[in-house]
Scaffold this motif. Structure first.
Motif, PDB file in Angstrom:
ATOM      1  N   MET A 144       7.230 -17.611   0.450  1.00 12.13           N
ATOM      2  CA  MET A 144       5.956 -17.049   0.037  1.00 12.13           C
ATOM      3  C   MET A 144       5.448 -17.783  -1.196  1.00 12.13           C
ATOM      4  SD  MET A 144       5.883 -12.916   0.147  1.00 12.13           S
ATOM      5  CE  MET A 144       4.307 -12.308   0.581  1.00 12.13           C
ATOM      6  N   GLU A 145       4.169 -17.997  -1.205  1.00  8.09           N
ATOM      7  CA  GLU A 145       3.522 -18.634  -2.348  1.00  8.09           C
ATOM      8  C   GLU A 145       3.382 -17.628  -3.498  1.00  8.09           C
ATOM      9  OE1 GLU A 145       2.463 -21.843  -2.653  1.00  8.09           O
ATOM     10  OE2 GLU A 145       3.357 -22.253  -0.701  1.00  8.09           O
ATOM     11  N   PRO A 146       3.287 -18.110  -4.740  1.00  7.25           N
ATOM     12  CA  PRO A 146       3.138 -17.188  -5.881  1.00  7.25           C
ATOM     13  C   PRO A 146       1.911 -16.291  -5.791  1.00  7.25           C
ATOM     14  CG  PRO A 146       3.742 -19.356  -6.669  1.00  7.25           C
ATOM     15  CD  PRO A 146       3.492 -19.477  -5.184  1.00  7.25           C
ATOM     16  N   PHE A 147       0.787 -16.821  -5.302  1.00  7.94           N
ATOM     17  CA  PHE A 147      -0.410 -15.991  -5.217  1.00  7.94           C
ATOM     18  C   PHE A 147      -0.255 -14.886  -4.175  1.00  7.94           C
ATOM     19  CE2 PHE A 147      -1.301 -19.123  -1.956  1.00  7.94           C
ATOM     20  CZ  PHE A 147      -1.936 -18.381  -0.964  1.00  7.94           C
ATOM     21  N   GLN A 148       0.556 -15.143  -3.139  1.00  5.62           N
ATOM     22  CA  GLN A 148       0.787 -14.114  -2.132  1.00  5.62           C
ATOM     23  C   GLN A 148       1.643 -12.974  -2.695  1.00  5.62           C
ATOM     24  OE1 GLN A 148       2.473 -16.769   0.762  1.00  5.62           O
ATOM     25  NE2 GLN A 148       0.639 -16.650   2.071  1.00  5.62           N
ATOM     26  N   ILE A 149       2.637 -13.333  -3.482  1.00  5.34           N
ATOM     27  CA  ILE A 149       3.457 -12.310  -4.137  1.00  5.34           C
ATOM     28  C   ILE A 149       2.590 -11.493  -5.086  1.00  5.34           C
ATOM     29  CG2 ILE A 149       5.375 -11.946  -5.743  1.00  5.34           C
ATOM     30  CD1 ILE A 149       6.619 -14.525  -4.510  1.00  5.34           C
ATOM     31  N   HIS A 150       1.751 -12.171  -5.852  1.00  3.07           N
ATOM     32  CA  HIS A 150       0.835 -11.504  -6.772  1.00  3.07           C
ATOM     33  C   HIS A 150      -0.104 -10.563  -6.016  1.00  3.07           C
ATOM     34  CE1 HIS A 150      -2.034 -11.032 -10.070  1.00  3.07           C
ATOM     35  NE2 HIS A 150      -2.992 -11.444  -9.263  1.00  3.07           N
ATOM     36  N   ALA A 151      -0.619 -11.009  -4.890  1.00  5.14           N
ATOM     37  CA  ALA A 151      -1.545 -10.189  -4.108  1.00  5.14           C
ATOM     38  C   ALA A 151      -0.861  -8.935  -3.565  1.00  5.14           C
ATOM     39  CB  ALA A 151      -2.125 -11.014  -2.958  1.00  5.14           C
ATOM     40  N   VAL A 152       0.358  -9.069  -3.090  1.00  2.01           N
ATOM     41  CA  VAL A 152       1.087  -7.919  -2.564  1.00  2.01           C
ATOM     42  C   VAL A 152       1.367  -6.913  -3.681  1.00  2.01           C
ATOM     43  CG1 VAL A 152       3.315  -7.198  -1.588  1.00  2.01           C
ATOM     44  CG2 VAL A 152       2.084  -9.124  -0.600  1.00  2.01           C
ATOM     45  N   VAL A 153       1.767  -7.405  -4.848  1.00  2.00           N
ATOM     46  CA  VAL A 153       2.068  -6.521  -5.979  1.00  2.00           C
ATOM     47  C   VAL A 153       0.802  -5.789  -6.438  1.00  2.00           C
ATOM     48  CG1 VAL A 153       2.805  -6.496  -8.399  1.00  2.00           C
ATOM     49  CG2 VAL A 153       4.098  -7.801  -6.733  1.00  2.00           C
ATOM     50  N   GLN A 154      -0.310  -6.507  -6.549  1.00  2.00           N
ATOM     51  CA  GLN A 154      -1.553  -5.895  -7.016  1.00  2.00           C
ATOM     52  C   GLN A 154      -2.087  -4.880  -5.998  1.00  2.00           C
ATOM     53  OE1 GLN A 154      -0.803  -6.912  -9.953  1.00  2.00           O
ATOM     54  NE2 GLN A 154      -2.877  -7.369 -10.565  1.00  2.00           N
ATOM     55  N   THR A 155      -2.003  -5.196  -4.724  1.00  2.00           N
ATOM     56  CA  THR A 155      -2.472  -4.268  -3.696  1.00  2.00           C
ATOM     57  C   THR A 155      -1.595  -3.019  -3.651  1.00  2.00           C
ATOM     58  OG1 THR A 155      -3.305  -6.147  -2.430  1.00  2.00           O
ATOM     59  CG2 THR A 155      -3.070  -4.061  -1.257  1.00  2.00           C
ATOM     60  N   THR A 156      -0.298  -3.193  -3.815  1.00  2.00           N
ATOM     61  CA  THR A 156       0.599  -2.042  -3.879  1.00  2.00           C
ATOM     62  C   THR A 156       0.263  -1.172  -5.082  1.00  2.00           C
ATOM     63  OG1 THR A 156       2.323  -3.361  -2.823  1.00  2.00           O
ATOM     64  CG2 THR A 156       3.023  -1.334  -3.930  1.00  2.00           C
ATOM     65  N   ALA A 157      -0.055  -1.803  -6.205  1.00  2.00           N
ATOM     66  CA  ALA A 157      -0.447  -1.044  -7.393  1.00  2.00           C
ATOM     67  C   ALA A 157      -1.720  -0.240  -7.125  1.00  2.00           C
ATOM     68  CB  ALA A 157      -0.646  -1.982  -8.581  1.00  2.00           C
ATOM     69  N   LEU A 158      -2.679  -0.839  -6.437  1.00  2.00           N
ATOM     70  CA  LEU A 158      -3.907  -0.113  -6.097  1.00  2.00           C
ATOM     71  C   LEU A 158      -3.590   1.099  -5.223  1.00  2.00           C
ATOM     72  CD1 LEU A 158      -7.007   0.139  -6.092  1.00  2.00           C
ATOM     73  CD2 LEU A 158      -7.015  -1.346  -4.082  1.00  2.00           C
ATOM     74  N   LEU A 159      -2.728   0.918  -4.241  1.00  2.00           N
ATOM     75  CA  LEU A 159      -2.338   2.040  -3.381  1.00  2.00           C
ATOM     76  C   LEU A 159      -1.627   3.131  -4.189  1.00  2.00           C
ATOM     77  CD1 LEU A 159      -1.140   0.123  -0.202  1.00  2.00           C
ATOM     78  CD2 LEU A 159      -3.288   1.358  -0.537  1.00  2.00           C
ATOM     79  N   PHE A 160      -0.789   2.736  -5.136  1.00  2.00           N
ATOM     80  CA  PHE A 160      -0.118   3.714  -5.989  1.00  2.00           C
ATOM     81  C   PHE A 160      -1.128   4.467  -6.854  1.00  2.00           C
ATOM     82  CE2 PHE A 160       4.666   2.741  -6.376  1.00  2.00           C
ATOM     83  CZ  PHE A 160       4.773   2.601  -5.018  1.00  2.00           C
ATOM     84  N   PHE A 161      -2.153   3.767  -7.348  1.00  2.00           N
ATOM     85  CA  PHE A 161      -3.196   4.458  -8.114  1.00  2.00           C
ATOM     86  C   PHE A 161      -3.926   5.474  -7.244  1.00  2.00           C
ATOM     87  CE2 PHE A 161      -3.275   0.928 -11.325  1.00  2.00           C
ATOM     88  CZ  PHE A 161      -2.926   1.731 -12.398  1.00  2.00           C
ATOM     89  N   LEU A 162      -4.217   5.098  -6.009  1.00  2.00           N
ATOM     90  CA  LEU A 162      -4.883   6.031  -5.104  1.00  2.00           C
ATOM     91  C   LEU A 162      -4.008   7.249  -4.810  1.00  2.00           C
ATOM     92  CD1 LEU A 162      -6.587   3.500  -2.673  1.00  2.00           C
ATOM     93  CD2 LEU A 162      -7.652   4.828  -4.510  1.00  2.00           C
ATOM     94  N   LEU A 163      -2.715   7.032  -4.655  1.00  2.00           N
ATOM     95  CA  LEU A 163      -1.800   8.164  -4.483  1.00  2.00           C
ATOM     96  C   LEU A 163      -1.748   9.015  -5.753  1.00  2.00           C
ATOM     97  CD1 LEU A 163       1.127   6.539  -2.497  1.00  2.00           C
ATOM     98  CD2 LEU A 163      -0.321   8.434  -1.741  1.00  2.00           C
ATOM     99  N   GLY A 164      -1.798   8.369  -6.912  1.00  2.00           N
ATOM    100  CA  GLY A 164      -1.832   9.109  -8.166  1.00  2.00           C
ATOM    101  C   GLY A 164      -3.067   9.985  -8.278  1.00  2.00           C
ATOM    102  N   ILE A 165      -4.198   9.475  -7.825  1.00  2.00           N
ATOM    103  CA  ILE A 165      -5.433  10.271  -7.816  1.00  2.00           C
ATOM    104  C   ILE A 165      -5.288  11.439  -6.855  1.00  2.00           C
ATOM    105  CG2 ILE A 165      -7.864  10.238  -7.137  1.00  2.00           C
ATOM    106  CD1 ILE A 165      -7.946   7.341  -8.198  1.00  2.00           C
ATOM    107  N   TYR A 166      -4.711  11.178  -5.697  1.00  2.00           N
ATOM    108  CA  TYR A 166      -4.515  12.238  -4.712  1.00  2.00           C
ATOM    109  C   TYR A 166      -3.678  13.375  -5.302  1.00  2.00           C
ATOM    110  CZ  TYR A 166      -2.592  14.628  -0.643  1.00  2.00           C
ATOM    111  OH  TYR A 166      -2.190  15.585   0.256  1.00  2.00           O
ATOM    112  N   TYR A 167      -2.572  13.033  -5.940  1.00  2.00           N
ATOM    113  CA  TYR A 167      -1.707  14.071  -6.504  1.00  2.00           C
ATOM    114  C   TYR A 167      -2.318  14.736  -7.731  1.00  2.00           C
ATOM    115  CZ  TYR A 167       1.996  13.101  -3.227  1.00  2.00           C
ATOM    116  OH  TYR A 167       2.717  12.986  -2.074  1.00  2.00           O
ATOM    117  N   ALA A 168      -3.160  14.038  -8.461  1.00  2.00           N
ATOM    118  CA  ALA A 168      -3.850  14.667  -9.587  1.00  2.00           C
ATOM    119  C   ALA A 168      -4.811  15.731  -9.076  1.00  2.00           C
ATOM    120  CB  ALA A 168      -4.599  13.625 -10.404  1.00  2.00           C
TER     121      ALA A 168
END
Length: 117
Positions: free
Chosen positions: A1-25
């Motif tokens: 995997m290229e570095p930008f792909q790893i970065h993209a997966v991490v950032q997208t996962t973070a966005l999903l975690f934020f959305l889950l955080g909003i849901y639970y809030a």
């Protein structure tokens, strides 16, 4: 995997975690809300640090805007602490947090536009 792909997966996962955080809030599950928000902040930190290390700075507009979004997300997370300390109101924290998640989503779409399409 290229570095930008790893970065993209991490950032997208973070966005999903934020959305889950909003849901639970919204469901008033504070423990899960904090778990997902702080995990997302940790993931964002890892993703930003990884790209800063790999690239060696912020030479592009995506990098500069991304650094601003990262700092704004940190501000949003700390505004939650201000809310619990009763220094700001709930609606102020909600506005700051929702705008931070929106900026992160825009940043991810900007990356897709600049580097994928």
């Amino acid at each position: 995997m290229e570095p930008f792909q790893i970065h993209a997966v991490v950032q997208t996962t973070a966005l999903l975690f934020f959305l889950l955080g909003i849901y639970y809030a919204r469901r008033h599950k504070r423990r899960w809300h904090h778990f997902f928000v702080y995990s997302a902040v940790g993931l964002l930190t890892i993703g930003v640090a990884y790209m800063l290390y790999t690239i060696g700075g912020v030479p592009s507009i995506h990098g500069k805007f991304g650094l601003f979004v990262y700092l704004y997300v940190l501000f949003a997370a700390t505004s939650g602490r201000l809310f619990w300390g009763r220094k700001i109101k709930r609606n102020t924290h909600k506005l700051i947090a929702l705008s931070a998640v929106l900026l992160l989503a825009i940043q991810i779409m900007l990356a897709l536009y600049l580097y994928v399409l």
